[in-house]
Motif scaffolding. Structure first.
Motif, PDB file in Angstrom:
ATOM      1  N   GLY A  77       0.798  -1.217   0.000  1.00 42.22           N
ATOM      2  CA  GLY A  77       0.000   0.000   0.000  1.00 42.22           C
ATOM      3  C   GLY A  77       0.831   1.269   0.000  1.00 42.22           C
ATOM      4  N   ALA A  78       0.268   2.323  -0.616  1.00 46.15           N
ATOM      5  CA  ALA A  78       0.938   3.614  -0.689  1.00 46.15           C
ATOM      6  C   ALA A  78       0.541   4.493   0.494  1.00 46.15           C
ATOM      7  CB  ALA A  78       0.573   4.319  -1.990  1.00 46.15           C
ATOM      8  N   GLU A  79       1.305   5.537   0.706  1.00 40.08           N
ATOM      9  CA  GLU A  79       0.992   6.498   1.768  1.00 40.08           C
ATOM     10  C   GLU A  79      -0.389   7.098   1.517  1.00 40.08           C
ATOM     11  OE1 GLU A  79       2.837  10.608   3.726  1.00 40.08           O
ATOM     12  OE2 GLU A  79       3.919   9.546   2.157  1.00 40.08           O
ATOM     13  N   GLY A  80      -1.186   7.205   2.573  1.00 40.03           N
ATOM     14  CA  GLY A  80      -2.524   7.771   2.450  1.00 40.03           C
ATOM     15  C   GLY A  80      -3.614   6.736   2.327  1.00 40.03           C
ATOM     16  N   ASP A  81      -3.266   5.491   2.016  1.00 38.34           N
ATOM     17  CA  ASP A  81      -4.253   4.415   1.914  1.00 38.34           C
ATOM     18  C   ASP A  81      -4.615   3.922   3.314  1.00 38.34           C
ATOM     19  OD1 ASP A  81      -5.360   1.643   1.503  1.00 38.34           O
ATOM     20  OD2 ASP A  81      -4.917   2.111  -0.586  1.00 38.34           O
ATOM     21  N   ILE A  82      -5.850   3.461   3.476  1.00 44.35           N
ATOM     22  CA  ILE A  82      -6.298   2.933   4.760  1.00 44.35           C
ATOM     23  C   ILE A  82      -5.398   1.803   5.243  1.00 44.35           C
ATOM     24  CG2 ILE A  82      -8.114   1.441   5.758  1.00 44.35           C
ATOM     25  CD1 ILE A  82     -10.166   3.298   4.473  1.00 44.35           C
ATOM     26  N   GLN A  83      -4.943   0.958   4.329  1.00 48.43           N
ATOM     27  CA  GLN A  83      -4.114  -0.172   4.744  1.00 48.43           C
ATOM     28  C   GLN A  83      -2.786   0.296   5.347  1.00 48.43           C
ATOM     29  OE1 GLN A  83      -2.320  -2.600   1.545  1.00 48.43           O
ATOM     30  NE2 GLN A  83      -3.292  -1.187   0.109  1.00 48.43           N
ATOM     31  N   THR A  84      -2.268   1.438   4.867  1.00 50.25           N
ATOM     32  CA  THR A  84      -1.019   1.975   5.397  1.00 50.25           C
ATOM     33  C   THR A  84      -1.238   2.526   6.794  1.00 50.25           C
ATOM     34  OG1 THR A  84      -0.328   2.493   3.147  1.00 50.25           O
ATOM     35  CG2 THR A  84       0.859   3.585   4.937  1.00 50.25           C
ATOM     36  N   ARG A  85      -2.329   3.238   6.985  1.00 52.09           N
ATOM     37  CA  ARG A  85      -2.672   3.732   8.330  1.00 52.09           C
ATOM     38  C   ARG A  85      -2.865   2.572   9.286  1.00 52.09           C
ATOM     39  NH1 ARG A  85      -8.055   7.400   9.882  1.00 52.09           N
ATOM     40  NH2 ARG A  85      -7.676   7.447  12.146  1.00 52.09           N
ATOM     41  N   TYR A  86      -3.571   1.549   8.826  1.00 49.88           N
ATOM     42  CA  TYR A  86      -3.819   0.370   9.658  1.00 49.88           C
ATOM     43  C   TYR A  86      -2.505  -0.234  10.144  1.00 49.88           C
ATOM     44  CZ  TYR A  86      -5.387  -4.337  10.965  1.00 49.88           C
ATOM     45  OH  TYR A  86      -5.629  -5.511  11.645  1.00 49.88           O
TER      46      TYR A  86
END
Length: 328
Positions: free
Chosen positions: A32-41
């Motif tokens: 995942g890229a920065e800003g995607d929900i998966q990255t935050r997760y």
């Protein structure tokens, strides 16, 4: 100078007790890229795991394909060189093909149903497949992420499968996606996510499908003009771990990690639901045209064609689909 044996043993015991337990650091990979929900997760889960285990388990996250593409990541987790990772359930199909069913299009009622049907602790279908993943590949699913519904983006208006007939369309390099794109009416062209913007820019593919969070975070508005709100998949990702690494953790730490991942899964659902309206507005502000059923988008035609293709290509999914649909 001599030290009596008893005093030496007592001193050694005191010294060992005073030393903190050595932390176990787990590398965690995703694409995942920065800003995607998966990255935050992943970032928040890593922080939560360190806190919940009192620092006995720490997690270093490697996003954006830093440790390789999907196939390399899955192979790394199998070998243990990458202890943890996350991606679509179907990425584990190289171990157990039927695991792809959890990414099948048009099988979930909504995001909450998708989370309930993929809970490793309570989902009968997932528990059956998890046993096979452990036995056949040394990999265990321990959590999941909800990223939102997946929609079609393209560089022209799409309202029905006929609009995509014969056109090269990006497929995630997994059999399930290839089948789904055939159901769209398009010609499946496998492209890794890291190569997607270039593939769209050069015309290798004319469209792709993803949650709005990914379309936004990857600035696909720069190379795509339209979004068709098909909602064909509830985008649900699996968090998986090398089984030997997992069993090498204490029972208390495994329970703590599972609790963190479950809590973050519920939060990811909230993030996705709260962001969709604002993401639509953001994409429109950036010049994209959003096409809905009110505009003539024929979601029923996509559903009929895609399910017919999936049923033809994967008849073995049917028992699992029935179990998934029965989950409340």
């Amino acid at each position: 100078m001599f030290i009596k044996t008893g005093k030496l043993i007592a001193f050694a015991a005191m010294t060992m007790t005073a030393l903190p337990a050595m932390a176990q650091e787990l590398r965690y990979a995703h694409v995942g890229a920065e800003g995607d929900i998966q990255t935050r997760y992943a970032e928040e889960a890593a922080a939560g795991i360190a806190e919940a285990t009192d620092g006995e388990v720490t997690v270093e996250v490697f996003p954006a394909s830093q440790l390789g593409g999907v196939s390399e990541m899955v192979s790394g987790v199998q070998m243990g060189s990458i202890p943890m990772g996350h991606h679509d359930f179907a990425s584990l199909a190289q171990i157990v093909p039927e695991v792809s069913v959890f990414n099948a299009p048009f099988i979930y009622r909504d995001g909450a149903h998708a989370l309930a049907a993929t809970d490793p602790a309570t989902s009968p279908a997932l528990q059956q497949i998890n046993e096979r993943l452990v036995e056949e590949g040394g990999v265990r699913i321990i959590g999941r992420i909800y990223r939102g519904a997946r929609h079609i983006s393209s560089n022209f208006e799409v309202k029905s499968p006929e609009d995509l007939a014969g056109k090269p369309f990006r497929a995630v390099p997994l059999d399930l996606w290839v089948s789904m794109v055939k159901g769209f009416g398009a010609t499946p062209t496998p492209v890794e996510v890291a190569e997607l913007p270039t593939a769209l820019m050069t015309g290798l593919v004319v469209g792709q499908e993803n949650p709005l969070t990914m379309i936004t975070s990857n600035s696909l508005h720069e190379v795509q003009s339209h979004v068709a709100m098909t909602g064909h998949m509830q985008s649900i990702l699996a968090i998986f771990v090398n089984e030997d690494v997992w069993q090498g953790l204490s029972e208390e730490n495994r329970a703590a990690i599972t609790d963190v991942l479950d809590a973050k899964a519920e939060e990811s659902l909230t993030w996705a639901q709260e962001s969709e309206d604002s993401l639509v507005a953001e994409l429109e502000d950036k010049g994209m045209t959003v096409v809905t059923e009110e505009d003539g988008l024929d979601v029923a035609a996509f559903r009929e064609n895609v399910l017919a293709q999936i049923n033809a290509d994967f008849p073995e999914y049917q028992p699992y689909i029935e179990q998934i649909m029965a989950v409340e």
